[in-house]
Write an enzyme that holds these catalytic residues in place. Structure first.
Site, PDB file in Angstrom:
ATOM      1  N   ASP A   1      35.119  38.790  45.966  1.00 56.07           N
ATOM      2  CA  ASP A   1      34.004  39.727  45.759  1.00 56.07           C
ATOM      3  C   ASP A   1      32.710  38.996  45.428  1.00 56.07           C
ATOM      4  OD1 ASP A   1      32.733  42.297  45.515  1.00 56.07           O
ATOM      5  OD2 ASP A   1      32.802  42.052  43.353  1.00 56.07           O
TER       6      ASP A   1
ATOM      7  N   ASN B   1      29.961  42.411  49.623  1.00 52.80           N
ATOM      8  CA  ASN B   1      31.353  42.040  49.884  1.00 52.80           C
ATOM      9  C   ASN B   1      31.945  42.814  51.054  1.00 52.80           C
ATOM     10  OD1 ASN B   1      31.231  44.243  47.647  1.00 52.80           O
ATOM     11  ND2 ASN B   1      33.256  44.514  48.556  1.00 52.80           N
TER      12      ASN B   1
ATOM     13  N   GLU C   1      32.719  49.233  47.365  1.00 52.98           N
ATOM     14  CA  GLU C   1      34.021  49.509  46.753  1.00 52.98           C
ATOM     15  C   GLU C   1      34.626  50.810  47.270  1.00 52.98           C
ATOM     16  OE1 GLU C   1      32.820  46.270  45.654  1.00 52.98           O
ATOM     17  OE2 GLU C   1      31.451  47.823  44.914  1.00 52.98           O
TER      18      GLU C   1
END
Length: 601
Positions: free
Chosen positions: A319, A277, A193
């Site tokens: 994701d 991801n 992230e």
């Protein structure tokens, strides 16, 4: 004193042909059902015990034998290790390690509490969790939040060596359990992230020198890929297969992080793990298949060179990290003895592959709510062999940026996240803790800055239409690709499972219950509510002739991030806060080890 008592057991069947050069000490220790020496119990990640005292008939009499407070109030993932007379317990940040004397009512033999910069806390996605410890060469290995890998003397807790595997100022953090294979300690990296480019590192077990590092994206030499010998679904990759699947140099901030579980086959000398991801979550900003994010890797344990790789979700739009555990079994498939790998992916499909070469054998939905794809193409003659057949309605890119795609199933936390499943050689079934959750997903444009969030999407989560339960605990047939039975749970089942040779399966719930169910039918046999929600993994061990079941409770993790971090806005916690708002009516923060046993006769 740590006792080494090697006793053969059924779970070690696939290790029996291990070559002499493999890590014989750990193999022998893992074959002793009295101990629990690896995060998953054994190299095959089966989370299975052959201890026989606890049965479907008497499990209802389980009672807490003793407890231990960890002194930390965030999410407690992972579980304790047991070696002879000593139990090793870990905590989330600040990542304390306790050695407890099982001969003296759990007295603390030693405690290690690292000094870490608290600025790492806001960089950690989805709570300040740590998934466990590893043992090898007389050392306990801890992977700290700040990416420091520490080797502690198992008897004294003294630091033997430590190294830094990343840089939190760039968004790199450590949440996974280390993994010991032969003369190396393996650790991954978290931070998808934050645009962190994923990699797996192997360090020398004696002194911590870097032996090899394999990136998830980029040029072949940095990924440790052989363009002619490394295969995907039986075909050589060709030169720089990852580079050609990204636009420009986006692979440098492309994610594919390695914060999940690792398995190992000593006979093949291959390690298996998944990648996370691609970054950013906005798919419109990164055209291409984004290889090799969301992929299963099989690598040589000595060199790190990949033998094969398989990407579950090319060009991810939701994701759907691929980091979940790889469970290794030897089973019959189409009448032939096969070395299999079973993987419950975040994308909602349960995969069965031949672990020797990466051949895809089975890929079916293990949650009926899954709708982003109708199926996986299993026709080996098809140009789309192994790829998902997507449903356009649920594409988060096809609708364009700043458009909210509604009702996508599963949600970003997947039909199952890192919470590991178990396998029983007796029933030939897998027991998987799952999420039954959907989402609305709205991408937006985001720019990359090192150390700053690089998400690019707003999410809301909720149960599938018409359902009230957000979780199921299922029994899965990996050969047929079918659910055998399913037990509904109000919230996601976020704990790791344990299967036993007597036909009992254990798991924990977010409300805090330890539950025991019948392995054949799913019938509930026992439950006990611990002080806080369970996101830890259930373990078994024996001491002084008595069998014990141990589990960490302490609500948190992604599903419990609202409670753990005090968040209240529905879209906070990457969309989980609103979906799990009712959890606060059932449990509160805590950090406790609870150990169960049958009463003395």
């Amino acid at each position: 004193m740590i006792k080494h008592i090697p006793i053969a057991c059924a779970t070690a069947a696939l290790l029996a042909t291990a070559p002499a050069f493999a890590n014989e000490d750990l193999i022998k220790l893992s074959q002793n059902p009295k101990d629990w020496v690896m995060p998953a119990g054994d190299y095959a990640s089966q989370r299975y015990t052959t201890l026989k005292q606890i049965t479907p008939e008497n499990v209802k009499h389980l009672t807490p034998a003793w407890t231990f407070s960890t002194g930390v109030l965030r999410g407690h993932e992972g579980g304790p290790l047991v070696l002879g007379d000593v139990m090793y317990v870990h905590t989330p940040f600040p990542n304390i390690v306790y050695a407890l004397d099982l001969n003296n009512e759990g007295r603390i033999l030693w405690k290690y509490e690292p000094k870490q910069d608290p600025n790492v806390i806001p960089v950690m996605c989805c709570d300040t969790v740590n998934r466990g410890l590893a043992y090898g060469d007389g050392k306990i290995f801890l992977y700290q939040a700040d990416t420091t890998l520490v080797a502690l003397d198992a008897k004294t807790g003294d630091v033997k060596w430590s190294i830094k595997n990343g840089d939190p100022s760039k968004g790199q953090t450590g949440t996974s359990a280390p993994y010991v294979v032969k003369d190396k300690v393996l650790v991954g990296i978290s931070g998808g992230e934050y645009g962190v480019r994923g990699y797996l590192s192997a360090y020398d077990i004696k002194g911590g020198k870097l032996a090899w590092r394999a990136f998830s994206t980029g040029p072949d030499n940095e990924m440790l890929l052989d363009p002619e010998k490394t295969t995907a679904l039986g075909k050589p990759l060709g030169k720089d297969s990852s580079l050609s699947s990204w636009e420009g140099e986006q692979w440098k901030t492309g994610g594919g992080d390695t914060w999940g579980w690792i398995s190992y086959d000593p006979a093949l000398n291959l390690i298996y793990y998944g990648t996370g991801n691609p970054s950013t979550w906005n798919p419109a900003q990164r055209p291409g298949d984004n290889k090799w994010s969301l992929s299963i890797f099989a690598r040589d344990a000595d060199t790190g060179v990949a033998k094969w790789v398989y990407q579950m979700t090319p060009h991810d739009e939701w994701d759907y990290d691929g980091i979940n555990e790889m469970i290794l079994t030897d089973q019959k498939f189409d009448g032939k003895d096969r070395k299999l790998l079973t993987h419950f992916d975040r994308n909602g499909f349960g995969y069965t592959l031949d672990r020797t070469n990466g051949e895809l054998l089975v890929a079916q939905k293990y949650d009926p709510a899954v709708n982003w794809a109708s199926s996986i193409d299993l026709d080996k003659k098809s140009p789309n062999y192994g790829k998902p057949i997507r449903v356009k309605q649920y594409s988060t890119q096809g609708n364009g940026e700043d458009v909210n795609t509604k009702g996508v199933c599963p949600a970003a936390l997947g039909s199952k996240d890192e919470q590991p499943a178990a396998f029983s050689p007796v029933t030939q079934l897998f027991y998987a803790p799952t999420n039954h959750v959907c989402m609305d997903y709205e991408p937006f444009h985001v720019s990359y800055t090192a150390g700053q969030p690089y998400v690019g999407a707003t999410l809301s989560m909720f149960p599938p239409p018409g359902d009230r339960n957000m979780g199921n605990f299922i029994a899965w047939d990996n050969i047929k690709g079918k659910i055998v039975w399913a037990d509904k749970e109000q919230f996601s089942v976020w704990s790791g499972a344990l299967a036993t040779s007597t036909g009992v399966v254990f798991y924990g719930t977010l409300e805090g219950y330890l539950k025991a169910v019948d392995a054949k039918t799913g019938k509930e046999l026992y439950k006990f509510k611990t002080p806080s929600g369970i996101i830890g993994n259930v373990n078994a061990y024996e001491h002084d002739g008595k069998e014990y079941i141990a589990v960490l409770s302490g609500v948190g993790g992604w599903a419990g991030i609202g409670l753990a971090a005090g968040l209240s806005k529905g879209t906070d916690g990457l969309g989980a806060v609103g979906g799990y708002a009712a959890l606060s009516n059932y449990t509160a923060l805590g950090g406790q080890l609870t150990v169960f046993a049958l009463p003395n006769p």
